[in-house]
Design a protein around this motif. Structure first.
Motif, PDB file in Angstrom:
ATOM      1  N   ALA A  20      -1.132  10.395  -2.386  1.00 46.45           N
ATOM      2  CA  ALA A  20      -2.489   9.942  -3.377  1.00 46.45           C
ATOM      3  C   ALA A  20      -3.136  11.139  -4.135  1.00 46.45           C
ATOM      4  N   PHE A  21      -3.719  11.844  -3.106  1.00 48.34           N
ATOM      5  CA  PHE A  21      -4.407  12.740  -3.695  1.00 48.34           C
ATOM      6  C   PHE A  21      -3.476  14.019  -4.834  1.00 48.34           C
ATOM      7  N   VAL A  22      -2.240  14.125  -4.575  1.00 53.15           N
ATOM      8  CA  VAL A  22      -1.663  15.117  -5.534  1.00 53.15           C
ATOM      9  C   VAL A  22      -1.408  14.318  -7.002  1.00 53.15           C
ATOM     10  N   ALA A  23      -1.066  12.970  -6.910  1.00 57.54           N
ATOM     11  CA  ALA A  23      -1.223  12.153  -8.002  1.00 57.54           C
ATOM     12  C   ALA A  23      -2.156  12.155  -8.618  1.00 57.54           C
ATOM     13  N   GLU A  24      -3.200  12.189  -7.996  1.00 57.78           N
ATOM     14  CA  GLU A  24      -4.899  11.773  -8.509  1.00 57.78           C
ATOM     15  C   GLU A  24      -5.149  13.172  -9.096  1.00 57.78           C
ATOM     16  N   SER A  64      -0.545   9.533  12.379  1.00 61.94           N
ATOM     17  CA  SER A  64      -1.179  10.484  11.496  1.00 61.94           C
ATOM     18  C   SER A  64      -0.289  11.027  10.530  1.00 61.94           C
ATOM     19  N   LEU A  65       0.942  11.275  10.962  1.00 60.44           N
ATOM     20  CA  LEU A  65       1.913  11.652   9.776  1.00 60.44           C
ATOM     21  C   LEU A  65       2.026  10.805   8.571  1.00 60.44           C
ATOM     22  N   TRP A  66       2.280   9.515   8.927  1.00 57.29           N
ATOM     23  CA  TRP A  66       2.273   8.638   7.725  1.00 57.29           C
ATOM     24  C   TRP A  66       1.033   8.564   7.078  1.00 57.29           C
ATOM     25  N   ARG A  67      -0.121   8.283   7.545  1.00 56.44           N
ATOM     26  CA  ARG A  67      -1.322   8.579   6.955  1.00 56.44           C
ATOM     27  C   ARG A  67      -1.492   9.777   6.374  1.00 56.44           C
ATOM     28  N   THR A  68      -1.212  10.974   6.661  1.00 53.11           N
ATOM     29  CA  THR A  68      -1.096  12.161   6.059  1.00 53.11           C
ATOM     30  C   THR A  68      -0.391  12.199   4.821  1.00 53.11           C
ATOM     31  N   LEU A  69       0.958  11.557   5.033  1.00 51.93           N
ATOM     32  CA  LEU A  69       1.880  11.300   3.812  1.00 51.93           C
ATOM     33  C   LEU A  69       1.289  10.562   2.561  1.00 51.93           C
TER      34      LEU A  69
END
Lengths: 310, 431
Positions: free
Chosen positions: A93-97, A83-88
């Motif tokens: 991706a979200f912050v960049a976009e 879950s952590l790797w998926r969260t990262l």
């Protein structure tokens, strides 16, 4: 006489501030400290007969202290790390976009053109919608069976059969990123736009005199002046990304399998579905630690050499 | 005309006395203290109507509040932690035993009229109503859920299929033909959604229909030792791999969302809780398969499916036990011989019911006739199989975490034997 007056002013100031401080203490500091405490205890809400703090009629159960057992148990669970790797990935991706799209929209809306006031107002619509509504709206657009996008693509003959956006975990996760970006980027735009409008026109005029074109002005004037805003956008987007829960609830429930399970969803399920509030709060405090860490990193990267004017 | 003070006081006193006495004469005696009642959000306006009806007709002072489903059980526990006493509460089967074990809710056996209700309950429901050791009844039934098979009759007719599938092989055969003939892109809609009412009840139903057990007598998971479970899972893999099912059904968030897809008339078969057939076959304003174009058939295989009940419970600390019990009987029993609430849930929502005599009521027979073959539904009910594993403390977490494992089996990201072993290992790790 002067000293007495000064003390009196200070006392009055405290008097004015006290209600706000009290409210913050009650609704922010206390839950924060208490939930941190819970992450080191064996919590059973139905068996709260152990040690407690008594405040008049209020009894705050402390539950059984078990040290770091919740944390070791959580960190030993492979699901936590998955879950952590998926969260990262999700947060990155979200912050960049959100930052890039928010900045690009701000650049457009900072220019003068007909219809700009209307566009600026419309911009806020996605951000002002409740995330449950946002989720339902995008289900209506992307659904395999009745989604508007699939209908459009099929009628235009661009695809042979409907696209199942939520069939595979990877595509479902990226749909979550994009939908959340659609919801949050307008807020970043708002912040960037406010920052852009506070940049003095003289700076741009001076740069033009020096022969700077559009991109050079953007690079040497706009971006440096927006550093505090960039910092703010990055911190807010990161924290929001780590904590995002409601879209998962509406769009995927963490599935298929665990493919869209993030740390916040894992913590929510552990606490509110399995009633393991000790491990649940431990999971969520690791998120808090990550958010703090990222804030420090952003501060170093974005603000370290920034000196405000005046 | 002048009015002196003495006349005024005399007249108003008489008027007030008449009002009070009149109220007393026309209305049943009011309860001394309010009964607090909470439930999760499902048709809250209907529940409010019942409560108002009860307060008017039975002189109750019931205060009702609805809590969103997702946080209902933790909210009730938090309220208990803060010292609040909610006298009568909904409770789902996965949490009921924990509430009882922790002394949050009380046994009902010693309360007046309970013995009669026990006699009226269907044996399977009565068994489910009991505590883990079987010694106490700890809840009154809110509703019962029974998994059934539904089919789209016009679509089968269009494809020249004369009768619905009686075996799983036949169902797969029909779906393959429907897809091949381009009658339907995804002819089968199993309830594999990601909520507690989706994938796992479907898993239990299909396993039972293969004659397999998922739990042994000690409630240990033995799915990995049962060839019938493996057969069901291999079939699930096949229908998913062959594109016979909606590929997004794994991320649907509720059984309600899933069953609405069947409204479209694009699917041939659907497996879900029986009450959803009411909207599918009985609501022409919503569904293209109404009136009665969608029908139920006996579940394939040996016909057995999973059945579970949700509950009304009474707080162990209630200070209004008499009034609370009276209200609980109104909800989950037959207060004054009147099955008002039980009957209303059948009529309004088609919810299955733990009391067989409900289905002899002319109003219910007439209402069910609009959307289901009641006789067949009763036959299916007789084949409904309950489990006792839900009373184990680990069940809730196992039931939730098992969904991801079963989804991995369906998608083929794990093999059937490996996935079934994981289900058994998960139970061992939680027990």
């Amino acid at each position: 006489m002067k000293t007495r007056r000064a003390l009196s002013e200070s006392a009055v100031a405290w008097l004015f501030v006290a209600p706000a401080l009290l409210a913050i203490g009650l609704v922010v500091a206390f839950p924060l400290v208490y939930s941190l405490w819970l992450s080191f205890t064996d919590v059973n809400l139905l068996r709260a007969t152990g040690p407690a703090v008594e405040l008049g009629a209020l009894r705050i159960p402390l539950f059984r202290w078990i040290g770091t057992r919740n944390y070791t148990q959580v960190l030993a669970d492979p699901l936590y790390w998955d879950s952590l790797w998926r969260t990262l990935y999700f947060v990155g991706a979200f912050v960049a976009e959100a930052t890039v799209v928010g900045f690009a929209m701000a650049l457009v809306l900072n220019e003068r053109f007909p219809g700009r006031p209307l566009l600026r107002s419309l911009l806020l619509v996605p951000w002002s919608l409740s995330r449950i509504v946002v989720g339902l709206l995008w289900v209506g657009i992307l659904d395999f069976e009745f989604g508007a996008l699939n209908g459009l693509l099929l009628r235009a003959g661009l695809v042979d059969s409907a696209i199942a956006f939520f069939k595979e975990g990877w595509s479902a996760l990226n749909v979550l990123v994009s939908v959340y970006m659609w919801n949050q980027a307008p807020f970043a735009t708002l912040l960037f736009l406010a920052g852009m409008q506070s940049i003095s026109d003289d700076l741009y005029a001076a740069a033009e005199v020096d022969g700077a074109g559009y991109w050079r002005r953007l690079w040497y004037v706009t971006l440096p002046a927006l550093r505090p805003i960039v910092f703010l956008v990055l911190v807010l987007a990161t924290v929001n990304g780590f904590l995002m829960l409601d879209l998962i609830y509406v769009l995927t429930m963490g599935g298929p399998g665990y493919d869209t399970t993030t740390i916040s969803w894992h913590g929510f399920k552990t606490s509110f579905t399995f009633f393991k509030f000790g491990p649940g709060t431990a999971i969520l405090y690791t998120l808090t630690a990550l958010c703090l860490l990222m804030t420090v990193v952003y501060h170093r990267l974005v603000l370290a050499r920034f000196e405000p004017e005046g | 005309m002048t009015l002196d003070r003495r006349t005024f006081l005399g007249t108003t006193g008489l008027a007030a006395a008449a009002a009070v006495l009149g109220e007393g004469a026309w209305r049943p005696a009011r309860a001394d203290k309010p009964v607090n009642f909470s439930g999760w959000v499902f048709k809250p306006d209907t529940v409010k109507d019942y409560v108002d009806f009860y307060n008017r007709k039975h002189g109750g002072q019931v205060k009702y509040d609805a809590v969103p489903w997702a946080t209902y059980h933790p909210t009730m526990e938090t309220r208990a932690l803060s010292g609040e006493i909610v006298d009568v509460m909904y409770c789902n089967s996965a949490n009921r035993e924990r509430w009882f074990d922790n002394g949050f809710i009380r046994a009902l056996d010693d309360l007046p009229g309970m013995d009669e209700l026990k006699k009226k309950m269907a044996p399977g429901n009565l068994e489910s109503a009991k505590s883990r050791d079987g010694s106490k009844v700890v809840g009154l039934p809110y509703f019962t859920s029974l998994f059934i098979l539904m089919y789209n009759e016009p679509m089968l007719q269009q494809a020249g299929i004369k009768a619905p599938a009686r075996t799983w092989d036949e169902l797969v055969e029909h779906c393959t033909k429907l897809k091949r003939d381009k009658v339907s892109d995804t002819p089968y809609l199993p309830n594999w959604n990601n909520s507690g009412s989706g994938t796992m009840p479907q898993f239990l139903s299909d396993s039972f229909s293969e004659g397999a057990s998922v739990f042994d007598a000690k409630n240990h998971v033995v799915a990995d030792q049962e060839p019938g479970v493996a057969r069901a899972m291999e079939r699930w893999q096949k229908v998913y791999r062959d594109g016979l099912v909606n590929p997004e059904v794994l991320t649907k968030t509720s059984s309600t969302d899933t069953h609405r897809l069947f409204w479209s008339g694009r699917y041939a078969y659907h497996t879900n809780h029986s009450y959803y057939l009411k909207t599918i076959a009985g609501e022409p304003e919503n569904s293209k398969l109404a009136p009665k174009k969608a029908k139920m058939a006996m579940y394939p295989g040996n016909g057995q499916t999973h059945m579970f009940t949700e509950w009304y419970t009474i707080n162990a600390k209630t200070k209004v036990l008499d009034d609370g019990w009276k209200f609980a009987k109104f909800l989950g029993g037959n207060l004054n011989g009147d099955w008002y609430v039980q009957r209303q849930w059948c009529l309004i929502a088609g919810l299955d019911n733990a009391y067989p005599e409900m289905y002899d009521h002319p109003e219910i027979i007439q209402s069910y006739d609009r959307w289901v073959d009641l006789k067949l539904l009763r036959e299916q009910y007789k084949k409904g199989k309950t489990i006792n594993a839900f009373k184990e403390p680990w069940f809730s977490e196992w039931d939730s975490k098992a969904i991801a494992i079963v989804h991995n089996i369906i998608r083929g990201t794990t093999t059937v034997p490996k996935g079934l072993k994981e289900l058994a290992a998960l139970q061992k790790s939680l027990a």
